[in-house]
Scaffold this active site. Structure first.
Site, PDB file in Angstrom:
ATOM      1  N   GLU A   1      -9.604  -3.252  -6.192  1.00  0.00           N
ATOM      2  CA  GLU A   1      -8.170  -3.352  -5.588  1.00  0.00           C
ATOM      3  C   GLU A   1      -7.177  -3.488  -7.413  1.00  0.00           C
ATOM      4  OE1 GLU A   1      -7.920  -6.071  -2.356  1.00  0.00           O
ATOM      5  OE2 GLU A   1     -10.057  -7.141  -2.866  1.00  0.00           O
TER       6      GLU A   1
ATOM      7  N   HIS B   1       5.496  -0.996  -7.494  1.00  0.00           N
ATOM      8  CA  HIS B   1       6.543  -0.015  -6.942  1.00  0.00           C
ATOM      9  C   HIS B   1       6.322   0.031  -5.571  1.00  0.00           C
ATOM     10  CE1 HIS B   1       8.006   3.898  -6.934  1.00  0.00           C
ATOM     11  NE2 HIS B   1       7.256   4.628  -5.940  1.00  0.00           N
TER      12      HIS B   1
ATOM     13  N   ARG C   1      -7.654 -12.404 -16.416  1.00  0.00           N
ATOM     14  CA  ARG C   1      -7.787 -13.697 -16.142  1.00  0.00           C
ATOM     15  C   ARG C   1     -10.095 -14.078 -15.120  1.00  0.00           C
ATOM     16  NH1 ARG C   1      -7.033 -15.455 -11.115  1.00  0.00           N
ATOM     17  NH2 ARG C   1      -5.552 -14.401  -9.664  1.00  0.00           N
TER      18      ARG C   1
HETATM   19  P1  ADP Z   1      -6.687  -3.167   3.134  1.00  0.00           P
HETATM   20  O1  ADP Z   1      -7.898  -4.067   3.130  1.00  0.00           O
HETATM   21  O2  ADP Z   1      -7.094  -1.728   3.923  1.00  0.00           O
HETATM   22  O3  ADP Z   1      -7.436  -2.200   2.021  1.00  0.00           O
HETATM   23  P2  ADP Z   1      -4.250  -3.969   2.541  1.00  0.00           P
HETATM   24  O4  ADP Z   1      -3.727  -5.291   3.071  1.00  0.00           O
HETATM   25  O5  ADP Z   1      -4.860  -4.278   1.164  1.00  0.00           O
HETATM   26  O6  ADP Z   1      -5.330  -3.363   3.175  1.00  0.00           O
HETATM   27  O7  ADP Z   1      -3.177  -3.258   2.133  1.00  0.00           O
HETATM   28  C1  ADP Z   1      -3.525  -1.747   1.154  1.00  0.00           C
HETATM   29  C2  ADP Z   1      -2.720  -0.394   1.946  1.00  0.00           C
HETATM   30  O8  ADP Z   1      -1.638  -0.729   1.500  1.00  0.00           O
HETATM   31  C3  ADP Z   1      -3.083   0.499   1.090  1.00  0.00           C
HETATM   32  O9  ADP Z   1      -3.668   0.923   0.999  1.00  0.00           O
HETATM   33  C4  ADP Z   1      -1.931   1.270   0.568  1.00  0.00           C
HETATM   34  O10 ADP Z   1      -2.008   2.338   1.261  1.00  0.00           O
HETATM   35  C5  ADP Z   1      -0.636   0.444   0.993  1.00  0.00           C
HETATM   36  N1  ADP Z   1       0.331   0.395  -0.040  1.00  0.00           N
HETATM   37  C6  ADP Z   1       1.294  -0.376   0.408  1.00  0.00           C
HETATM   38  N2  ADP Z   1       2.243  -0.191  -0.861  1.00  0.00           N
HETATM   39  C7  ADP Z   1       0.857  -0.882  -2.065  1.00  0.00           C
HETATM   40  C8  ADP Z   1       1.694  -0.974  -3.338  1.00  0.00           C
HETATM   41  N3  ADP Z   1       2.310  -1.471  -3.922  1.00  0.00           N
HETATM   42  N4  ADP Z   1      -0.103  -1.331  -3.983  1.00  0.00           N
HETATM   43  C9  ADP Z   1      -1.698  -0.825  -3.584  1.00  0.00           C
HETATM   44  N5  ADP Z   1      -1.020   0.113  -2.151  1.00  0.00           N
HETATM   45  C10 ADP Z   1       0.081  -0.212  -1.095  1.00  0.00           C
HETATM   46  N1  RBF Z   2      -8.930 -12.858  -4.671  1.00  0.00           N
HETATM   47  C1  RBF Z   2      -9.872 -14.428  -5.188  1.00  0.00           C
HETATM   48  O1  RBF Z   2     -10.448 -14.576  -4.002  1.00  0.00           O
HETATM   49  N2  RBF Z   2      -9.215 -14.989  -6.168  1.00  0.00           N
HETATM   50  C2  RBF Z   2      -8.322 -15.090  -7.287  1.00  0.00           C
HETATM   51  O2  RBF Z   2      -8.160 -15.500  -8.037  1.00  0.00           O
HETATM   52  C3  RBF Z   2      -7.797 -13.795  -6.710  1.00  0.00           C
HETATM   53  N3  RBF Z   2      -6.578 -12.762  -8.055  1.00  0.00           N
HETATM   54  C4  RBF Z   2      -6.130 -11.517  -7.409  1.00  0.00           C
HETATM   55  C5  RBF Z   2      -4.956 -11.076  -8.588  1.00  0.00           C
HETATM   56  C6  RBF Z   2      -4.863 -10.125  -8.133  1.00  0.00           C
HETATM   57  C7  RBF Z   2      -3.737  -9.617  -8.731  1.00  0.00           C
HETATM   58  C8  RBF Z   2      -4.516  -9.445  -6.904  1.00  0.00           C
HETATM   59  C9  RBF Z   2      -3.927  -8.282  -6.623  1.00  0.00           C
HETATM   60  C10 RBF Z   2      -5.667  -9.864  -5.870  1.00  0.00           C
HETATM   61  C11 RBF Z   2      -6.829 -11.009  -6.265  1.00  0.00           C
HETATM   62  N4  RBF Z   2      -7.259 -11.352  -5.706  1.00  0.00           N
HETATM   63  C12 RBF Z   2      -7.789 -12.704  -5.990  1.00  0.00           C
HETATM   64  C13 RBF Z   2      -7.991 -10.803  -4.736  1.00  0.00           C
HETATM   65  C14 RBF Z   2      -6.885 -11.061  -2.875  1.00  0.00           C
HETATM   66  O3  RBF Z   2      -7.964 -11.904  -2.396  1.00  0.00           O
HETATM   67  C15 RBF Z   2      -7.535  -9.642  -2.482  1.00  0.00           C
HETATM   68  O4  RBF Z   2      -6.591  -8.915  -2.457  1.00  0.00           O
HETATM   69  C16 RBF Z   2      -7.142  -9.978  -0.266  1.00  0.00           C
HETATM   70  O5  RBF Z   2      -8.001 -10.617  -0.138  1.00  0.00           O
HETATM   71  C17 RBF Z   2      -6.613  -8.648  -0.175  1.00  0.00           C
HETATM   72  O6  RBF Z   2      -8.446  -7.925  -0.204  1.00  0.00           O
HETATM   73 MG    MG Z   3      -6.492  -3.643  -0.196  1.00  0.00          MG
END
Ligand code: ADP
Ligand code: RBF
Ligand code: MG
Length: 170
Positions: free
Chosen positions: A102, A107, A127
């Site tokens: 993910e 941006h 990490r």
């Molecule tokens: P999901 O669980 O469906 O991935 P999120 O809450 O993680 O839902 O939202 C992800 C969506 O948000 C991405 O698929 C993308 O379409 C949109 N999005 C908008 N801005 C960003 C960004 N800066 N980085 C990543 N995804 C982004």
């Molecule tokens: N999820 C965790 O359970 N532990 C983490 O240490 C953790 N670190 C993350 C660090 C970054 C930079 C990002 C973008 C996500 C991280 N997540 C982590 C995932 C997070 O739980 C997940 O993106 C959300 O649950 C949405 O799918």
């Molecule tokens: Mg997501």
């Protein structure tokens, strides 16, 4: 001054720990795929959206690739490269059943881009994935990951790797 020094010391210790691990990878990993839907927790619960890669794209990872938080560059729909930070693993805080990749892109996008072609180049490791005592701690850690990654990616040796995220591979 006893209490004051505590509040000053803790944040800098945490930061030092993360900076120490913001190392460049000797073998960056490039992945591509069409952005898929996840649980929708990123934006809604954390305020940090992540563009999930399809499960099939996990085959692009080397077999011994460790889970954790990586950073590097990403292009979406041919635009970019943008700085990005990526979580690879099972999100221990949410105890996910499937491994996800993910990327959060540093941006502001005007719209969601589900279905768009994304290419990421993971060039640095930050990490391991961790569990946290609460949502606030997870969010704080992610925000620090974003800051540390952004600064690391400003360095010339990381800037030079931007081309790895180009749609054609560079
Ligand atoms: P999901 O669980 O469906 O991935 P999120 O809450 O993680 O839902 O939202 C992800 C969506 O948000 C991405 O698929 C993308 O379409 C949109 N999005 C908008 N801005 C960003 C960004 N800066 N980085 C990543 N995804 C982004
Ligand atoms: N999820 C965790 O359970 N532990 C983490 O240490 C953790 N670190 C993350 C660090 C970054 C930079 C990002 C973008 C996500 C991280 N997540 C982590 C995932 C997070 O739980 C997940 O993106 C959300 O649950 C949405 O799918
Ligand atoms: Mg997501």
């Amino acid at each position: 001054p006893g209490q004051k020094s505590f509040s000053l010391v803790w944040p800098s210790l945490r930061r030092m720990e993360v900076v120490r691990n913001a190392e460049i990878l000797s073998e960056p990993v490039v992945m591509r795929g069409e952005v898929v839907k996840g649980f929708g927790r990123g934006s809604k619960m954390l305020g940090i959206p992540t563009a999930n890669l399809p499960e099939a794209s996990l085959a692009q990872l080397p077999s011994d690739w460790r889970t954790g938080i990586y950073f590097g560059w990403a292009t979406v729909g041919g635009k970019g490269p943008y700085k990005m930070v990526t979580s690879v693993g099972w999100n221990p805080y949410f105890a996910n059943k499937t491994k996800t990749v993910e990327p959060h892109l540093l941006h502001e996008f005007r719209e969601d881009f589900y279905g768009a072609e994304i290419q990421i180049a993971m060039t640095g490791y930050l990490r391991p994935e961790l569990n946290f005592d609460g949502l606030e701690s997870l969010i704080a850690a992610i925000k620090e990951d974003i800051e540390v990654s952004s600064r690391a990616l400003d360095q010339p040796r990381h800037m030079a790797l931007r081309k790895l995220a180009q749609p054609q591979g560079g």
